[in-house]
Design an enzyme around this catalytic site. Structure first.
Site, short mmCIF file in Angstrom:
data_model
loop_
_atom_site.label_atom_id
_atom_site.label_comp_id
_atom_site.label_asym_id
_atom_site.label_seq_id
_atom_site.Cartn_x
_atom_site.Cartn_y
_atom_site.Cartn_z
N ASP A 262 0.74 -1.18 0.10
CA ASP A 262 0.00 -0.23 0.00
C ASP A 262 0.98 1.21 -0.09
O ASP A 262 1.95 1.16 -0.41
CB ASP A 262 -1.08 -0.04 1.15
N HIS A 288 2.39 2.19 -3.18
CA HIS A 288 1.17 3.03 -3.78
C HIS A 288 1.89 4.54 -3.58
O HIS A 288 0.79 5.42 -3.70
CB HIS A 288 -0.12 2.78 -2.91
#
Length: 459
Positions: A262, A288
């Site tokens: 993430d 991310h």
């Protein structure tokens, strides 16, 4: 990389941060009593982790009321024992949990160990989350989680074993997170480290592996240094953020290697604002992005990102399906003002979304309007961007446009979606257009950075 900082740049952390030093006073030493070469052990120990009481007793005994910081040392033994297996631990004011080089602290797989009374059952899917305690909780000033780094580069580690099955089930913590996404539900997984209202908290030379959920959350404190931290969790492990300062001020994250499924960094300003944050000289793999949001209701100000590299593939060769570079994300569901943010010298390789400024994140709706102003991106080079790579530069509306300065930006794919934006561009090949987008071009000295991408260290 440039040696000077342009005028008008965000200044970040107001502290003068230097490399931490390990504590000189060891209050208690806890010797390892086992080895775990397969990262698992006998059923009885897995059900009742044998080292929880030993370590927590030392931490409770050494809790300080004064300003001196002392260490509780987890020590490898001459007989080759180097592993600890534990349930949740609490680190108190004025103490450092110190791991010897080569020592691994393994987190329990028993969800009952993490259960928070009155919350959804840990280790299950539910309509809400928040059912699990973190593996390590920190409260109080002048605390830390640190490790000894040996001459060969090895250092102590904490392994959350998110890839292994939750005890009593056939499902791993990571699979639980994937199942939650498919079901439109919430997984109840433990975070690895959470520090609440812990001023002058330090993470130093520690490896963090395979967290079941977020690796590090720093919530509400003044003064946080993460230096020489190495996070290794695959790009496909959902909701495994690297380091998340939330409602925090005076933060420095530096000289670290971060790989997860993430956000590599996610700065949040939900119930409390975040400010004076520096993220410099870090390397990210399959994440991310270096992010702000999505919670920005209380505001985020004065953030400096400098000399960071991001690659879209993790160290295991897994390509992230959501790899991102520079990212500010929010929506009317949880938005607020984000202002005074500077990105200097950012290098991107094989990243799907080089630049993302998104005020409609996940289609959230509500009364909390996000507004991104005073955002400067100075020096970006993107290479090997995959097919379909695209940037997003979207303000909320005409009255709250994205206010962005782009300087010395060289992307190998310049496809972009843009709307409601006021953009000043200098020496950039990204020239976005769209509804209510104003682009002003200027001339100025400087150049996009020349990039190298270091390999993730062998852990």
């Amino acid at each position: 990389m440039r040696s000077t900082v342009p005028a008008g740049t965000a200044t970040g952390d107001t502290r003068h941060v230097t490399e931490p030093a390990l504590p000189t006073t060891v209050c208690a030493t806890v010797p390892a009593a086992r080895t775990m070469p397969t990262r698992a052990t006998d059923q009885g120990s897995e059900t009742t982790p044998p080292d929880t009481i030993r370590i927590q007793h030392a931490l409770d005994t050494c809790a300080q009321t004064g300003q001196q910081t002392v260490a509780v040392r987890l020590q490898a033994t001459d007989s080759g024992h180097n592993a600890f297996l534990t349930g949740p631990l609490a680190v108190h004011r004025g103490e450092v949990l110190l791991l010897d080089s080569g020592v691994t602290l393994y987190g329990s797989r028993n969800p009952a160990d993490y259960q928070i009374s009155g919350k959804p059952r840990c280790g299950t899917l539910a309509s809400s989350g928040g059912g699990c305690k973190p593996l390590i909780s920190v409260a109080g000033a002048n605390a830390g989680i640190e490790a000894v780094r040996a001459a060969d580069g090895s250092q102590g580690r904490i392994d959350g074993r998110g890839d292994q099955t939750v005890l009593g089930t056939t499902t791993s913590w990571w699979q639980l997170a994937t199942d939650a996404q498919k079901a439109g539900s919430n997984q109840n997984n433990p975070r690895l480290i959470q520090a609440d209202d812990s001023d002058n908290f330090t993470l130093y030379h520690v490896d963090l592996l395979s967290s079941p959920n977020f690796h590090v959350v720093y919530n509400g404190g003044n003064g946080f240094t993460a230096w020489g931290v190495r996070i290794k969790t695959p790009a496909g492990a959902r909701n495994t953020d690297g380091i998340d300062p939330a409602g925090a001020t005076n933060v420095t994250i530096t000289d670290s290697f971060i790989m997860d499924g993430d956000d590599g960094i996610a700065i949040k300003g939900g119930n409390r604002s975040s400010s004076n944050i520096t993220v410099t000289n870090n390397h990210f793999y399959g994440t991310h992005g270096i992010s702000i949001g999505s919670e920005t209701t209380s505001g985020v100000t004065n953030v400096l990102f400098r000399d960071n590299t991001l690659t879209g593939t993790d160290a295991l060769g897994t390509t992230s399906g959501s790899s991102t570079g520079i990212r500010i994300k929010s929506s009317p569901a949880n938005g607020g003002r984000v202002t005074g943010v500077t990105y200097l010298n950012t290098c991107l390789d094989a990243v799907r979304a080089p630049l993302v400024f998104d005020t409609h994140y996940s289609g959230g709706s509500g009364p909390n309007a996000p507004w991104f102003t005073g955002i400067t991106v100075d020096g970006v080079t993107a290479t090997h961007s995959p097919s379909g790579a695209k940037s997003t530069l979207v303000g909320l509306d005409r009255t709250r446009p994205l206010e962005l300065t782009l300087q010395h930006v060289n992307l190998d794919v310049t496809t972009a979606t843009a709307a409601n934006a006021r953009i000043t561009a200098t020496d950039t090949n990204l020239h976005p257009s769209g509804p209510d987008v104003t682009l002003t071009t200027t001339n100025g000295p400087g150049a996009a950075p020349t990039c190298t991408f270091p390999a993730f260290p062998a852990l």
